[in-house]
Design a protein around this motif. Sequence first.
Motif, PDB file in Angstrom:
ATOM      1  N   LEU A  31       0.831  -1.203   0.000  1.00  0.00           N
ATOM      2  CA  LEU A  31       0.000   0.000   0.000  1.00  0.00           C
ATOM      3  C   LEU A  31       0.868   1.256   0.000  1.00  0.00           C
ATOM      4  O   LEU A  31       0.572   2.229  -0.701  1.00  0.00           O
ATOM      5  CB  LEU A  31      -0.934  -0.019   1.207  1.00  0.00           C
ATOM      6  N   GLU A  32       1.953   1.234   0.780  1.00  0.00           N
ATOM      7  CA  GLU A  32       2.859   2.388   0.796  1.00  0.00           C
ATOM      8  C   GLU A  32       3.511   2.575  -0.570  1.00  0.00           C
ATOM      9  O   GLU A  32       3.708   3.716  -1.014  1.00  0.00           O
ATOM     10  CB  GLU A  32       3.921   2.198   1.880  1.00  0.00           C
ATOM     11  N   ARG A  33       3.830   1.487  -1.237  1.00  0.00           N
ATOM     12  CA  ARG A  33       4.423   1.577  -2.572  1.00  0.00           C
ATOM     13  C   ARG A  33       3.450   2.225  -3.549  1.00  0.00           C
ATOM     14  O   ARG A  33       3.828   3.064  -4.373  1.00  0.00           O
ATOM     15  CB  ARG A  33       4.807   0.178  -3.054  1.00  0.00           C
ATOM     16  N   ILE A  34       2.186   1.868  -3.464  1.00  0.00           N
ATOM     17  CA  ILE A  34       1.174   2.459  -4.337  1.00  0.00           C
ATOM     18  C   ILE A  34       1.048   3.949  -4.071  1.00  0.00           C
ATOM     19  O   ILE A  34       1.034   4.775  -4.998  1.00  0.00           O
ATOM     20  CB  ILE A  34      -0.185   1.750  -4.143  1.00  0.00           C
ATOM     21  N   LEU A  35       0.962   4.322  -2.790  1.00  0.00           N
ATOM     22  CA  LEU A  35       0.844   5.738  -2.438  1.00  0.00           C
ATOM     23  C   LEU A  35       2.061   6.525  -2.913  1.00  0.00           C
ATOM     24  O   LEU A  35       1.925   7.645  -3.427  1.00  0.00           O
ATOM     25  CB  LEU A  35       0.667   5.888  -0.922  1.00  0.00           C
ATOM     26  N   LEU A  36       3.259   5.952  -2.739  1.00  0.00           N
ATOM     27  CA  LEU A  36       4.485   6.628  -3.170  1.00  0.00           C
ATOM     28  C   LEU A  36       4.470   6.888  -4.674  1.00  0.00           C
ATOM     29  O   LEU A  36       4.765   8.004  -5.126  1.00  0.00           O
ATOM     30  CB  LEU A  36       5.702   5.791  -2.782  1.00  0.00           C
ATOM     31  N   ASN A  37       4.131   5.885  -5.459  1.00  0.00           N
ATOM     32  CA  ASN A  37       4.150   6.046  -6.909  1.00  0.00           C
ATOM     33  C   ASN A  37       3.085   7.028  -7.384  1.00  0.00           C
ATOM     34  O   ASN A  37       3.331   7.853  -8.273  1.00  0.00           O
ATOM     35  CB  ASN A  37       3.948   4.692  -7.597  1.00  0.00           C
ATOM     36  N   LEU A  38       1.882   6.952  -6.799  1.00  0.00           N
ATOM     37  CA  LEU A  38       0.829   7.875  -7.212  1.00  0.00           C
ATOM     38  C   LEU A  38       1.169   9.309  -6.815  1.00  0.00           C
ATOM     39  O   LEU A  38       0.946  10.252  -7.600  1.00  0.00           O
ATOM     40  CB  LEU A  38      -0.509   7.460  -6.594  1.00  0.00           C
ATOM     41  N   LEU A  39       1.695   9.473  -5.611  1.00  0.00           N
ATOM     42  CA  LEU A  39       2.057  10.815  -5.154  1.00  0.00           C
ATOM     43  C   LEU A  39       3.214  11.378  -5.981  1.00  0.00           C
ATOM     44  O   LEU A  39       3.206  12.547  -6.370  1.00  0.00           O
ATOM     45  CB  LEU A  39       2.423  10.784  -3.668  1.00  0.00           C
ATOM     46  N   THR A  40       4.217  10.544  -6.259  1.00  0.00           N
ATOM     47  CA  THR A  40       5.344  10.988  -7.079  1.00  0.00           C
ATOM     48  C   THR A  40       4.885  11.402  -8.465  1.00  0.00           C
ATOM     49  O   THR A  40       5.332  12.422  -9.013  1.00  0.00           O
ATOM     50  CB  THR A  40       6.391   9.867  -7.183  1.00  0.00           C
ATOM     51  N   ASN A  41       3.982  10.620  -9.050  1.00  0.00           N
ATOM     52  CA  ASN A  41       3.463  10.948 -10.374  1.00  0.00           C
ATOM     53  C   ASN A  41       2.721  12.279 -10.357  1.00  0.00           C
ATOM     54  O   ASN A  41       2.873  13.105 -11.265  1.00  0.00           O
ATOM     55  CB  ASN A  41       2.540   9.824 -10.861  1.00  0.00           C
TER      56      ASN A  41
ATOM     57  N   GLY B  78     -13.607   6.154   3.631  1.00  0.00           N
ATOM     58  CA  GLY B  78     -13.827   4.733   3.858  1.00  0.00           C
ATOM     59  C   GLY B  78     -12.642   3.928   3.374  1.00  0.00           C
ATOM     60  O   GLY B  78     -11.506   4.138   3.819  1.00  0.00           O
ATOM     61  N   ARG B  79     -12.872   3.004   2.438  1.00  0.00           N
ATOM     62  CA  ARG B  79     -11.805   2.176   1.882  1.00  0.00           C
ATOM     63  C   ARG B  79     -11.284   2.729   0.556  1.00  0.00           C
ATOM     64  O   ARG B  79     -10.616   2.012  -0.182  1.00  0.00           O
ATOM     65  CB  ARG B  79     -12.329   0.755   1.658  1.00  0.00           C
ATOM     66  N   VAL B  80     -11.617   3.987   0.264  1.00  0.00           N
ATOM     67  CA  VAL B  80     -11.250   4.601  -1.004  1.00  0.00           C
ATOM     68  C   VAL B  80     -10.259   5.734  -0.753  1.00  0.00           C
ATOM     69  O   VAL B  80     -10.490   6.592   0.095  1.00  0.00           O
ATOM     70  CB  VAL B  80     -12.498   5.133  -1.740  1.00  0.00           C
ATOM     71  N   VAL B  81      -9.146   5.706  -1.500  1.00  0.00           N
ATOM     72  CA  VAL B  81      -8.120   6.747  -1.407  1.00  0.00           C
ATOM     73  C   VAL B  81      -8.024   7.424  -2.772  1.00  0.00           C
ATOM     74  O   VAL B  81      -7.870   6.743  -3.801  1.00  0.00           O
ATOM     75  CB  VAL B  81      -6.751   6.169  -1.004  1.00  0.00           C
ATOM     76  N   ARG B  82      -8.098   8.756  -2.745  1.00  0.00           N
ATOM     77  CA  ARG B  82      -8.036   9.506  -3.991  1.00  0.00           C
ATOM     78  C   ARG B  82      -6.867  10.487  -3.924  1.00  0.00           C
ATOM     79  O   ARG B  82      -6.702  11.204  -2.934  1.00  0.00           O
ATOM     80  CB  ARG B  82      -9.339  10.278  -4.215  1.00  0.00           C
ATOM     81  N   ILE B  83      -6.076  10.529  -5.004  1.00  0.00           N
ATOM     82  CA  ILE B  83      -4.960  11.470  -5.127  1.00  0.00           C
ATOM     83  C   ILE B  83      -5.193  12.297  -6.387  1.00  0.00           C
ATOM     84  O   ILE B  83      -5.301  11.751  -7.476  1.00  0.00           O
ATOM     85  CB  ILE B  83      -3.606  10.743  -5.196  1.00  0.00           C
ATOM     86  N   ARG B  84      -5.249  13.605  -6.200  1.00  0.00           N
ATOM     87  CA  ARG B  84      -5.564  14.503  -7.312  1.00  0.00           C
ATOM     88  C   ARG B  84      -4.537  15.627  -7.398  1.00  0.00           C
ATOM     89  O   ARG B  84      -4.115  16.166  -6.376  1.00  0.00           O
ATOM     90  CB  ARG B  84      -6.958  15.110  -7.116  1.00  0.00           C
TER      91      ARG B  84
ATOM     92  N   ALA C 140      -7.289  -4.890  -4.905  1.00  0.00           N
ATOM     93  CA  ALA C 140      -7.899  -3.571  -5.032  1.00  0.00           C
ATOM     94  C   ALA C 140      -8.037  -3.197  -6.503  1.00  0.00           C
ATOM     95  O   ALA C 140      -7.501  -3.866  -7.390  1.00  0.00           O
ATOM     96  CB  ALA C 140      -7.059  -2.531  -4.290  1.00  0.00           C
ATOM     97  N   ARG C 141      -8.748  -2.103  -6.738  1.00  0.00           N
ATOM     98  CA  ARG C 141      -8.871  -1.553  -8.088  1.00  0.00           C
ATOM     99  C   ARG C 141      -8.264  -0.165  -8.100  1.00  0.00           C
ATOM    100  O   ARG C 141      -8.519   0.630  -7.194  1.00  0.00           O
ATOM    101  CB  ARG C 141     -10.332  -1.469  -8.528  1.00  0.00           C
ATOM    102  N   LEU C 142      -7.497   0.119  -9.136  1.00  0.00           N
ATOM    103  CA  LEU C 142      -6.887   1.431  -9.299  1.00  0.00           C
ATOM    104  C   LEU C 142      -7.411   2.021 -10.602  1.00  0.00           C
ATOM    105  O   LEU C 142      -7.204   1.458 -11.679  1.00  0.00           O
ATOM    106  CB  LEU C 142      -5.358   1.315  -9.348  1.00  0.00           C
ATOM    107  N   THR C 143      -8.135   3.133 -10.490  1.00  0.00           N
ATOM    108  CA  THR C 143      -8.732   3.762 -11.661  1.00  0.00           C
ATOM    109  C   THR C 143      -8.135   5.145 -11.868  1.00  0.00           C
ATOM    110  O   THR C 143      -7.667   5.784 -10.914  1.00  0.00           O
ATOM    111  CB  THR C 143     -10.258   3.890 -11.504  1.00  0.00           C
TER     112      THR C 143
ATOM    113  N   VAL D 124      -7.676   6.931  -8.233  1.00  0.00           N
ATOM    114  CA  VAL D 124      -8.538   6.452  -7.153  1.00  0.00           C
ATOM    115  C   VAL D 124      -8.200   4.995  -6.862  1.00  0.00           C
ATOM    116  O   VAL D 124      -8.236   4.143  -7.761  1.00  0.00           O
ATOM    117  CB  VAL D 124     -10.033   6.587  -7.509  1.00  0.00           C
ATOM    118  N   LEU D 125      -7.869   4.705  -5.608  1.00  0.00           N
ATOM    119  CA  LEU D 125      -7.560   3.344  -5.158  1.00  0.00           C
ATOM    120  C   LEU D 125      -8.733   2.829  -4.350  1.00  0.00           C
ATOM    121  O   LEU D 125      -9.103   3.402  -3.320  1.00  0.00           O
ATOM    122  CB  LEU D 125      -6.284   3.339  -4.305  1.00  0.00           C
ATOM    123  N   TRP D 126      -9.340   1.733  -4.830  1.00  0.00           N
ATOM    124  CA  TRP D 126     -10.504   1.128  -4.173  1.00  0.00           C
ATOM    125  C   TRP D 126     -10.035  -0.144  -3.468  1.00  0.00           C
ATOM    126  O   TRP D 126      -9.805  -1.172  -4.101  1.00  0.00           O
ATOM    127  CB  TRP D 126     -11.586   0.775  -5.192  1.00  0.00           C
ATOM    128  N   LEU D 127      -9.885  -0.084  -2.166  1.00  0.00           N
ATOM    129  CA  LEU D 127      -9.473  -1.269  -1.400  1.00  0.00           C
ATOM    130  C   LEU D 127     -10.686  -2.156  -1.153  1.00  0.00           C
ATOM    131  O   LEU D 127     -11.797  -1.665  -0.921  1.00  0.00           O
ATOM    132  CB  LEU D 127      -8.844  -0.854  -0.073  1.00  0.00           C
TER     133      LEU D 127
END
Length: 451
Positions: free
Chosen positions: A317-327, A342-348, A394-397, A418-421
């Motif tokens: 999960l930390e790897r996903i957050l790192l890559n999305l945030l870096t991008n 909830g179980r949904v994390v969004r990075i914009r 999870a789903r990553l959209t 958007v990461l759907w856990l």
Amino acid sequence: MKRLVLRTGVRWKISIAIAAVGALIAMALSLVVHNAARVSMLDNARDVQMERVVLAQRWYEASESEDPRFNTKVNDPVLPDELKPLMREKRRGSFVQDRGDGPPEIWAAVPLDNGDVLSLHTEFSGRSTFILKELDRALLIGSVSVVFGGCALGVLIGGQISRRLRKAAAAAATVAEGSTEVRVRDAIGGLVRDETDDLARAIDALSDALHARIEAERRVTADIAHELRTPVTGLLTAAELLPPGRPSELVRDRAQAMRTLVEDVLEVARLDSASERAELQEISLDDFVTRRIAALNPDVPVQVVHESWVNTDPRRLERILLNLLTNAVKYGRSPVEVTVEGRVVRIRDHGPGFPEALLREGPSRFRTGASDRAGTGHGLGLTIAAGQARVLGARLTFRNAAPVGTTTPGETGGAIAVLWLPEHAPTNSGSFPVLSAAERGGAGRGLAEGA
């Protein structure tokens, strides 16, 4: 202009085809039977009419009476022209005279010895008309029964074909998602062999060929990356021994970038092999995301809409957050926002948005998209994030806040990941739970309102 496309199932196409053919055949047979029955009845009526006029002739000539019997007439002025030549030739005959406003008339005429013509005409009605109407009704009922029976037969036959095709499509979709154990031919089943089995075997052969090619490419990529690790590590160690200075910094920077690239390629190869398994822990998602984002980039705010506990792999999960945030930080524009609902994390971010190719086909290695978002990089960050999300179940959209080219000066665009856990963690065997339609719809509405 888009062409209007009507979508319908195979069963209904077959049903309509069978019903249409049945209706045409029934109509043709009904017309033939109706005309044959009508002609036969008219011939019988003409024979009966002729017998009556002959009987009336015998009685008239035997009794020498001036008044004919059986409603016959002598020298009837309305005698049809078609019978007059026969009378001049001293021949008897009958004729059916059609009238547009009523039933036809049956004529019969015989010449007399004195040159007169004895004739009789009656309407074609009564029992004959009743029989013909009953026949028409029976033909209509039979035709309708044939159409409905053909439609039912078409639904039955088409349903079997449609069911096999749907099973084949579902199995092919499962294969497209990466499952190598599913065989389309086994999924459709059935004892009867038809073109559907040929299609299934062709899909299985295509799937085997594609998987073999992908596996070969993955092995080559992994082998190359693995072989590069040792010389790159040695290069990085040697760079550390260089004397201080700008050239040394450039060498160390490029060596470190090469090492990062090699590690990313190895990670992509491991994810492609589908052998990765999550090491599960129960964590507070909002607290975990807040702390990790603060450690990665303290300038990025985290908004918690709803708190939630999840059973997942913190490292992945930390790897996903790192890559999305870096991008988002590297290719977008500030401000970058992180939302936990909830179980949904969004990075914009508020940059130019994701390229159309990525939105259409998903992230792909060594493809960075448009030049305004791809001055550097190899396209591996989002590919790794998507692969790690699959391991977590999870789903990553990916989507854009505004479609490309539609942003006005008063609006803000930007890319949204958007990461759907999942509600339940993946099992040790690697099977993943699937979010229900209601959950996906509810989460999507929440994100849309937040956007």
